[in-house]
Design an enzyme around this catalytic site. Structure first.
Site, PDB file in Angstrom:
ATOM      1  N   HIS A   1       0.815  -0.946  -0.104  1.00 52.47           N
ATOM      2  CA  HIS A   1       0.102   0.067  -0.254  1.00 52.47           C
ATOM      3  C   HIS A   1       0.752   1.276   0.078  1.00 52.47           C
ATOM      4  CE1 HIS A   1       0.424  -0.781   4.389  1.00 52.47           C
ATOM      5  NE2 HIS A   1       0.541   0.777   4.340  1.00 52.47           N
TER       6      HIS A   1
ATOM      7  N   ARG B   1      -1.213  11.171   3.951  1.00 49.02           N
ATOM      8  CA  ARG B   1      -1.390  11.888   5.410  1.00 49.02           C
ATOM      9  C   ARG B   1      -2.709  13.270   4.433  1.00 49.02           C
ATOM     10  NH1 ARG B   1       3.533  11.987   6.003  1.00 49.02           N
ATOM     11  NH2 ARG B   1       4.745  11.330   7.012  1.00 49.02           N
TER      12      ARG B   1
ATOM     13  N   GLU C   1      -3.676   3.561   2.201  1.00 49.38           N
ATOM     14  CA  GLU C   1      -4.018   4.265   3.329  1.00 49.38           C
ATOM     15  C   GLU C   1      -4.109   5.614   3.471  1.00 49.38           C
ATOM     16  OE1 GLU C   1      -1.077   4.310   7.532  1.00 49.38           O
ATOM     17  OE2 GLU C   1       0.127   2.804   5.673  1.00 49.38           O
TER      18      GLU C   1
ATOM     19  N   HIS D   1       1.519  11.324  -8.470  1.00 48.34           N
ATOM     20  CA  HIS D   1      -0.012  10.589  -8.181  1.00 48.34           C
ATOM     21  C   HIS D   1      -0.257   8.918  -7.301  1.00 48.34           C
ATOM     22  CE1 HIS D   1       1.015   9.803 -12.234  1.00 48.34           C
ATOM     23  NE2 HIS D   1       0.739   8.773 -11.866  1.00 48.34           N
TER      24      HIS D   1
ATOM     25  N   GLU E   1      -4.819  10.068 -11.169  1.00 49.68           N
ATOM     26  CA  GLU E   1      -4.609   9.556 -12.002  1.00 49.68           C
ATOM     27  C   GLU E   1      -6.173   8.178 -12.608  1.00 49.68           C
ATOM     28  OE1 GLU E   1      -1.344   8.997 -16.453  1.00 49.68           O
ATOM     29  OE2 GLU E   1      -1.253   7.859 -14.038  1.00 49.68           O
TER      30      GLU E   1
END
Length: 334
Positions: free
Chosen positions: A184, A188, A247, A274, A321
């Site tokens: 993953h 933030r 996450e 991205h 994207e």
């Protein structure tokens, strides 16, 4: 979805890749290949625009996406190289964690179980012996017990953080790279409720697992992804076994603080670029986005020279994207 909305099926979407900018692609590709067992599965060169894209993946016969076309995968790492940066002594990416001016602005590139699938202690020992640098050296700054609570941050050649976590499997004599996963990517966010709503309502993701942490900064985490039934929910073990998870981390109280604004990686100084989802029908997916209230575009399909990609903005301004899954429908001449 109302009857008059375009018929795109979000259950077929995939969290395809995470993009970061790098200074020297030869150095970075070799780093991920030699140390983590990733493979370069695709390269897209754009000489007119003077940049090149390198797509890395875990591609052993045991990998979830083994043998699939690159747009039909999850857990890819895209390295973006702008021509000439490797020869520029002043070029340095912003890794989102160490720049004092932009401290704590965006998340770490994380390979949480990709490095110590079966034995975190031995994996870190081997990485260290190979010259991989760590934010905290596991043998000097802390001890490891090869349990899921252990986490170590390695550093790639540009200083991006790589979180190394233990897979929920019995420890073996030696690390087995064919079992490793790019599990993953962490970002933030200011308001976790707003962010989870965006990724669920607009992009069709499910909340796979949600938890709270206490420490230097109390926080709450939500792990988002597709196809929850294949791996199960409400378990960190299920997260570490799979690829293609996002996450989202919120520190307590930031949703009420007007001055909180995270760096999106694309404003200067640049680094992270991205996350990307691949969809069943790019034109229908973008038509559906147009019909959703509150959607924010960075780039529509019709904008600019590149007509095979679109970019949305999430609540914190991170770029998402959107590309065509070429295994489901041919559209782009990649």
């Amino acid at each position: 979805m109302s009857n008059d909305q375009p018929r795109t099926d979000t259950s077929t979407y995939k969290l395809n890749h995470t993009m970061v900018r790098v200074k020297d692609p030869k150095r970075s590709v070799k780093f991920y290949e030699d140390n983590f067992g990733m493979s370069l599965i695709n390269k897209l060169d754009h000489p007119d625009a003077k940049f090149c894209l390198y797509f890395l993946a875990f591609d052993s016969s045991e990998a979830d996406s083994y043998g699939k076309t690159w747009t039909d995968r999850e857990g890819l790492l895209e390295l973006t190289h702008n021509y000439g940066t490797e020869d520029d002594p002043n070029y340095k990416v912003n890794n989102g964690n160490d720049d004092p001016e932009h401290q704590d602005k965006y998340g770490k590139l994380t390979l949480p179980s990709a490095i110590s699938v079966n034995n975190i202690t031995r994996a870190c020992e081997e990485l260290s012996a190979a010259g991989v640098q760590f934010k905290e050296h596991p043998s000097k700054d802390r001890s490891l017990n090869a349990c899921q609570e252990d986490i170590v941050y390695a550093l790639d050649p540009d200083g991006y953080y790589i979180a190394i976590l233990q897979l929920p499997v019995a420890a073996s004599e030696a690390p087995q790279k064919p079992k490793w996963r790019f599990s993953h990517t962490m970002l933030r966010v200011k308001d976790l409720e707003a962010s989870t709503l965006f990724y669920a309502s607009y992009l069709g993701m499910a909340t796979l697992y949600r938890t709270k942490s206490q420490g230097k900064a109390d926080s709450e985490q939500a792990f988002m992804g597709y196809r929850p039934s294949e791996y199960g929910r409400n378990s960190l073990d299920s997260i570490l076994k799979r690829e293609g998870v996002l996450e989202l981390v919120q520190y307590y109280g930031t949703e009420k603080q007007d001055n909180v604004k995270y760096h999106n990686g694309n404003d200067q100084p640049q680094g992270f670029g991205h996350v990307c989802i691949s969809v069943d029908d790019l034109d229908l997916a973008c038509a559906r986005f147009e019909g959703l209230e509150g959607i924010r575009w960075r780039k529509r399909l019709t904008d600019g020279r590149m007509k095979n990609v679109a970019f949305l903005l999430d609540p914190d301004g991170y770029w998402v994207e959107v590309i065509q899954n070429e295994a489901l429908k041919k559209r782009a001449n990649w």
